[in-house]
Write an enzyme that holds these catalytic residues in place. Structure first.
Site, PDB file in Angstrom:
ATOM      1  N   LYS A 279       0.844  -1.196   0.000  1.00  0.00           N
ATOM      2  CA  LYS A 279       0.000   0.000   0.000  1.00  0.00           C
ATOM      3  C   LYS A 279       0.880   1.247   0.000  1.00  0.00           C
ATOM      4  CE  LYS A 279      -3.945  -1.703   2.730  1.00  0.00           C
ATOM      5  NZ  LYS A 279      -5.013  -1.525   1.748  1.00  0.00           N
ATOM      6  N   ARG A 353     -10.228 -11.464   2.030  1.00  0.00           N
ATOM      7  CA  ARG A 353     -11.112 -12.477   1.438  1.00  0.00           C
ATOM      8  C   ARG A 353     -10.436 -13.846   1.370  1.00  0.00           C
ATOM      9  NH1 ARG A 353     -11.641  -9.127  -4.067  1.00  0.00           N
ATOM     10  NH2 ARG A 353     -11.325  -7.480  -2.537  1.00  0.00           N
TER      11      ARG A 353
HETATM   12  N1  BES Z   1      -7.979  -3.637   4.497  1.00  0.00           N
HETATM   13  C1  BES Z   1      -8.293  -3.243   3.181  1.00  0.00           C
HETATM   14  C2  BES Z   1      -9.646  -2.554   3.063  1.00  0.00           C
HETATM   15  C3  BES Z   1      -9.797  -1.263   3.809  1.00  0.00           C
HETATM   16  C4  BES Z   1      -9.530  -0.062   3.177  1.00  0.00           C
HETATM   17  C5  BES Z   1     -10.240  -1.251   5.104  1.00  0.00           C
HETATM   18  C6  BES Z   1      -9.681   1.124   3.861  1.00  0.00           C
HETATM   19  C7  BES Z   1     -10.393  -0.062   5.801  1.00  0.00           C
HETATM   20  C8  BES Z   1     -10.124   1.133   5.167  1.00  0.00           C
HETATM   21  C9  BES Z   1      -8.293  -4.444   2.249  1.00  0.00           C
HETATM   22  O1  BES Z   1      -7.523  -5.521   2.629  1.00  0.00           O
HETATM   23  C10 BES Z   1      -7.771  -3.977   0.943  1.00  0.00           C
HETATM   24  O2  BES Z   1      -6.668  -3.546   0.912  1.00  0.00           O
HETATM   25  N2  BES Z   1      -8.595  -4.046  -0.090  1.00  0.00           N
HETATM   26  C11 BES Z   1      -8.215  -3.605  -1.375  1.00  0.00           C
HETATM   27  C12 BES Z   1      -8.724  -4.599  -2.378  1.00  0.00           C
HETATM   28  C13 BES Z   1      -8.221  -4.397  -3.777  1.00  0.00           C
HETATM   29  C14 BES Z   1      -6.735  -4.648  -3.830  1.00  0.00           C
HETATM   30  C15 BES Z   1      -8.949  -5.322  -4.708  1.00  0.00           C
HETATM   31  C16 BES Z   1      -8.867  -2.237  -1.610  1.00  0.00           C
HETATM   32  O3  BES Z   1      -9.990  -2.027  -1.150  1.00  0.00           O
HETATM   33  O4  BES Z   1      -8.223  -1.393  -2.200  1.00  0.00           O
HETATM   34 ZN    ZN Z   2      -5.530  -5.431   2.043  1.00  0.00          ZN
END
Ligand code: BES
Ligand code: ZN
Ligand code: MG
Length: 499
Positions: A279, A353
């Site tokens: 990230k 997931r």
């Molecule tokens: N933990 C994140 C989702 C999240 C984002 C929770 C902001 C709380 C606040 C999750 O694991 C994630 O990173 N999801 C990605 C998925 C994508 C790579 C398909 C996302 O939402 O960007």
């Molecule tokens: Zn994530």
């Protein structure tokens, strides 16, 4: 702080602050004359008039009593129009009262229920909302911050004109205290930095729920056991971390025969760096909250022994840390979940997931009447619904409706998103059964569809994406300040008690 209900006379109640509710329009005059003798109510009406207090929702008026009654001060709380008053308005109003009390270092508060007895509101609901307003607004996460000791409110007393109503209110207060305590437990876990909340610490938090001979038992699966079970999702996502992964299974059994068997499955990524699909710094900043789903499950479990709902509850989570390293899972790798399905991992940041693939599969092997998962799953859900609203998806409209009703009653925002079959093709992989990303659009929906692959065909199932509401980046309202909110603990408790 102790909260209790009593029958009593307002003018003789000895306290630092007497709180009375007022409604906009004519009714405020009537209420005051109900509550106090003629000369005092006349005086108060004059003050109200002089100060242009209209009892609008969110307004308050503080009046020093200077010996006119036993209370030192009177706080008139505006609730808006009587016919529009709701639990939500009360929760907000009394959160504001609590903040005012804290500011004035008030020790004893007396809340007059006269107004609410007159207004045709559900008194149980009102008392619960007021307690929640007080308790949840007073929350701070104090583990690492030295704050000067201020005098805090010691007693909150609800005064009813009727002894029977007061007695009934007392049991509602006890319920509300449990709801708040569960919410606060979840908040504390979510607020705790990943430094002090690794997967093993989640296990310890779960173990703390189990008391000898109590109704709660626990099974913990360590790494060797997870390997034996074929939990390839949990193991794969945790690969890059120096911490050991665990799966936890808590069980609560009611004393009498259970009306339903309910599995609560929580996402428990103690820190989500994104893994090799790292990230950007700004998005990583808040990622200690990525165990918010499991925190809600633990919050609920922390009060089940006292709450004693008529349902059997299974609490399940796979605790992992998502980190990049030479050992980390790579884009393109394929893992196999407990139910035998293979997952092509194309983005290691869509990790929740993949771990839920295992925990949902495991939950289904218990053959419960329903499976409910809670997960800080997608940023896409926040794009769709904003920060305050949980996205709910389900394969069972009736069950979804029941949960949405509980959410409404508990005062937590939840909207249904479609489990649209047409998008299933977006998560099909060329080389595995499914892939863990579904393309640019509808990210909350493809995540939900992915999870469905790990729920047995006829199992009633609800998925709640709490990525937004689990943590308030800015204050949501007077009782959900910046920080963890404890969503959706209040809804879950209401739901469990609805059977
Ligand atoms: N933990 C994140 C989702 C999240 C984002 C929770 C902001 C709380 C606040 C999750 O694991 C994630 O990173 N999801 C990605 C998925 C994508 C790579 C398909 C996302 O939402 O960007
Ligand atoms: Zn994530
Ligand atoms: Mg948030």
């Amino acid at each position: 702080m102790t909260i209790l209900a009593k029958k009593g006379e307002l003018s003789s109640s000895v306290c630092d602050l007497l709180v009375i509710s007022a409604f906009a329009g004519e009714q405020k005059e009537v209420l005051l004359s109900d509550a106090f003798d003629a000369s005092l109510s006349e005086y108060l009406l004059q003050v109200i008039k002089d100060d242009h207090f209209e009892a609008k929702e969110g307004s308050t008026l503080l009046i020093r009593m200077d010996g006119r009654i036993s209370a030192k001060r009177l706080l008139v709380v505006g609730l808006g129009k009587m016919e529009e008053v709701s639990a939500h308005i009360l929760r907000k109003a009394f959160a504001q009262v609590q903040h005012a009390c804290a500011g004035m270092q008030i020790k004893s508060v007396n809340v007059s229920m006269v107004g609410l007895e007159v207004a045709e509101v559900d008194l149980d609901e009102s008392v619960q909302a007021i307690v929640e307003g007080f308790r949840l607004s007073g929350y701070t996460y104090g583990r690492y911050k030295k704050e000067e000791k201020k005098k805090t409110t010691e007693t909150v007393e609800f005064t009813f004109s009727d002894a029977k109503l007061a007695k009934k209110a007392q049991s509602v207060i006890e319920l509300a205290e449990l709801v708040c305590s569960a919410t606060v437990s979840a908040r504390d876990l979510v607020n705790t930095p990943a430094l002090h909340l690794a997967p093993k610490d989640m296990v310890d938090a779960a173990k703390a729920m189990v008391k000898e001979k109590g109704p709660i038992s626990i099974k913990v699966y360590d790494e060797p056991k997870l390997k034996k079970m074929g939990a390839g999702g949990i193991l794969g996502i945790n690969q890059g971390s120096d911490h050991e992964p665990f799966m936890v299974h808590l069980t609560y059994k009611p004393a009498k025969k259970a009306k339903k068997v309910i599995a609560l499955v929580g996402k428990a990524v103690t820190f989500d760096s994104g893994g090799l699909s790292l990230k950007p710094s700004d998005s990583m900043m808040g990622m200690k909250i990525d165990m918010g789903g499991a925190a809600a499950v633990l919050g609920v479990f922390s009060v089940l022994a006292k709450l004693q709902p008529n349902v059997e509850v299974h609490g399940i989570f796979g605790a992992v840390e998502n980190m990049p390293s030479g050992k980390a899972i790579r884009p393109g790798d394929i893992v196999k979940a407990i139910n035998g399905k293979t997952i092509e991992i194309l983005n290691t940041d869509a990790e929740g997931r993949v771990t839920l693939a295992d925990t949902l599969s495991y939950a289904c092997t218990l053959k419960p009447d329903m499976v409910i998962d809670l997960a800080t799953l997608t940023g896409a859900c926040m794009v769709a619904l904003g920060e305050e609203i949980t996205g709910l998806m389900s394969n069972n409209p009736e069950l979804a409706q029941r949960m949405l009703t509980s959410a409404k009653q508990a005062g937590e925002e939840m909207w249904e998103l479609p489990l649209y079959k047409g998008y299933r093709q977006l998560i099909l992989s060329d080389v595995a059964d499914v892939k863990n990303i579904g393309g640019r659009y509808g990210g909350a929906l493809t995540a939900g569809l992915f999870l469905q692959e790990f729920v047995t065909k006829d199992m009633p199932w609800i998925h709640m994406d709490i990525a937004g509401p689990a943590y308030a980046e800015r204050p949501f309202n007077a009782y959900e300040q910046k920080g963890a909110t404890g969503h959706p603990v209040r809804t879950l408790i209401h739901f469990l008690r609805s059977y």
